[in-house]
Design a protein around this motif. Structure first.
Motif, PDB file in Angstrom:
ATOM      1  N   ASP A   1       0.844  -1.196   0.000  1.00  0.00           N
ATOM      2  CA  ASP A   1       0.000   0.000   0.000  1.00  0.00           C
ATOM      3  C   ASP A   1       0.881   1.248   0.000  1.00  0.00           C
ATOM      4  N   ASP A   2       0.342   2.385   0.327  1.00  0.00           N
ATOM      5  CA  ASP A   2       1.095   3.636   0.230  1.00  0.00           C
ATOM      6  C   ASP A   2       2.191   3.785   1.285  1.00  0.00           C
ATOM      7  N   ASP A   3       2.018   3.175   2.434  1.00  0.00           N
ATOM      8  CA  ASP A   3       2.962   3.385   3.531  1.00  0.00           C
ATOM      9  C   ASP A   3       4.056   2.320   3.604  1.00  0.00           C
ATOM     10  N   TYR A   4       3.738   1.119   3.247  1.00  0.00           N
ATOM     11  CA  TYR A   4       4.699   0.022   3.325  1.00  0.00           C
ATOM     12  C   TYR A   4       4.679  -0.758   2.034  1.00  0.00           C
ATOM     13  N   GLN A   5       5.802  -1.340   1.720  1.00  0.00           N
ATOM     14  CA  GLN A   5       5.905  -2.176   0.540  1.00  0.00           C
ATOM     15  C   GLN A   5       6.393  -3.553   0.945  1.00  0.00           C
ATOM     16  N   CYS A   6       6.028  -4.524   0.149  1.00  0.00           N
ATOM     17  CA  CYS A   6       6.505  -5.877   0.346  1.00  0.00           C
ATOM     18  C   CYS A   6       7.304  -6.284  -0.880  1.00  0.00           C
ATOM     19  N   PHE A   7       8.183  -7.232  -0.698  1.00  0.00           N
ATOM     20  CA  PHE A   7       8.923  -7.767  -1.832  1.00  0.00           C
ATOM     21  C   PHE A   7       9.169  -9.249  -1.629  1.00  0.00           C
ATOM     22  N   ALA A   8       9.297  -9.953  -2.730  1.00  0.00           N
ATOM     23  CA  ALA A   8       9.622 -11.375  -2.697  1.00  0.00           C
ATOM     24  C   ALA A   8      11.115 -11.531  -2.942  1.00  0.00           C
ATOM     25  N   LEU A   9      11.709 -12.502  -2.304  1.00  0.00           N
ATOM     26  CA  LEU A   9      13.132 -12.763  -2.469  1.00  0.00           C
ATOM     27  C   LEU A   9      13.325 -14.202  -2.906  1.00  0.00           C
ATOM     28  N   LEU A  10      13.859 -14.368  -4.123  1.00  0.00           N
ATOM     29  CA  LEU A  10      14.167 -15.706  -4.621  1.00  0.00           C
ATOM     30  C   LEU A  10      15.450 -16.202  -3.970  1.00  0.00           C
ATOM     31  N   GLU A  11      15.686 -17.492  -4.043  1.00  0.00           N
ATOM     32  CA  GLU A  11      16.868 -18.078  -3.406  1.00  0.00           C
ATOM     33  C   GLU A  11      18.176 -17.586  -3.994  1.00  0.00           C
ATOM     34  N   ASN A  12      18.157 -17.052  -5.222  1.00  0.00           N
ATOM     35  CA  ASN A  12      19.389 -16.549  -5.848  1.00  0.00           C
ATOM     36  C   ASN A  12      19.634 -15.065  -5.576  1.00  0.00           C
ATOM     37  N   GLY A  13      18.816 -14.435  -4.721  1.00  0.00           N
ATOM     38  CA  GLY A  13      19.011 -13.029  -4.377  1.00  0.00           C
ATOM     39  C   GLY A  13      18.245 -12.059  -5.249  1.00  0.00           C
ATOM     40  N   THR A  14      17.422 -12.569  -6.175  1.00  0.00           N
ATOM     41  CA  THR A  14      16.596 -11.702  -7.015  1.00  0.00           C
ATOM     42  C   THR A  14      15.395 -11.204  -6.222  1.00  0.00           C
ATOM     43  N   VAL A  15      15.166  -9.905  -6.285  1.00  0.00           N
ATOM     44  CA  VAL A  15      14.015  -9.285  -5.638  1.00  0.00           C
ATOM     45  C   VAL A  15      12.912  -9.107  -6.680  1.00  0.00           C
ATOM     46  N   ILE A  16      11.683  -9.414  -6.288  1.00  0.00           N
ATOM     47  CA  ILE A  16      10.513  -9.175  -7.131  1.00  0.00           C
ATOM     48  C   ILE A  16       9.555  -8.304  -6.343  1.00  0.00           C
ATOM     49  N   ASP A  17       9.153  -7.181  -6.926  1.00  0.00           N
ATOM     50  CA  ASP A  17       8.110  -6.369  -6.300  1.00  0.00           C
ATOM     51  C   ASP A  17       7.184  -5.843  -7.384  1.00  0.00           C
ATOM     52  N   THR A  18       6.355  -4.880  -7.053  1.00  0.00           N
ATOM     53  CA  THR A  18       5.365  -4.390  -8.012  1.00  0.00           C
ATOM     54  C   THR A  18       6.002  -3.606  -9.155  1.00  0.00           C
ATOM     55  N   ARG A  19       7.288  -3.228  -9.022  1.00  0.00           N
ATOM     56  CA  ARG A  19       7.969  -2.471 -10.069  1.00  0.00           C
ATOM     57  C   ARG A  19       8.738  -3.363 -11.028  1.00  0.00           C
TER      58      ARG A  19
END
Length: 70
Positions: free
Chosen positions: A41-59
């Protein structure tokens, strides 16, 4: 295993990972992105972290963004 982390807008992915604020985990990238989108949402963001260090988020995907301890 793909882990989902929470971070404040002023916090880097790496510092959020080091703090270990894990809020979910899943087995597929599609499900991980769905969880991230649902929890961001506007105040906090979440991200996924793959085992190889790749970050996935809404961007997008950010390969090698975090050095993951093995």
């Amino acid at each position: 295993m793909i882990r989902i982390y929470e971070r404040s807008l002023c916090q880097s992915y790496a510092s959020a990972y080091r703090q270990g604020i894990e809020i979910a985990s899943t087995g597929t990238e599609e499900e991980a992105l769905s969880i991230v989108e649902a929890l961001t949402d506007d105040d906090y963001q979440c991200f996924a972290l793959l085992e190889n260090g790749t970050v996935i988020d809404t961007r997008g995907r950010f390969p090698g963004c975090i050095e993951v301890a093995r």
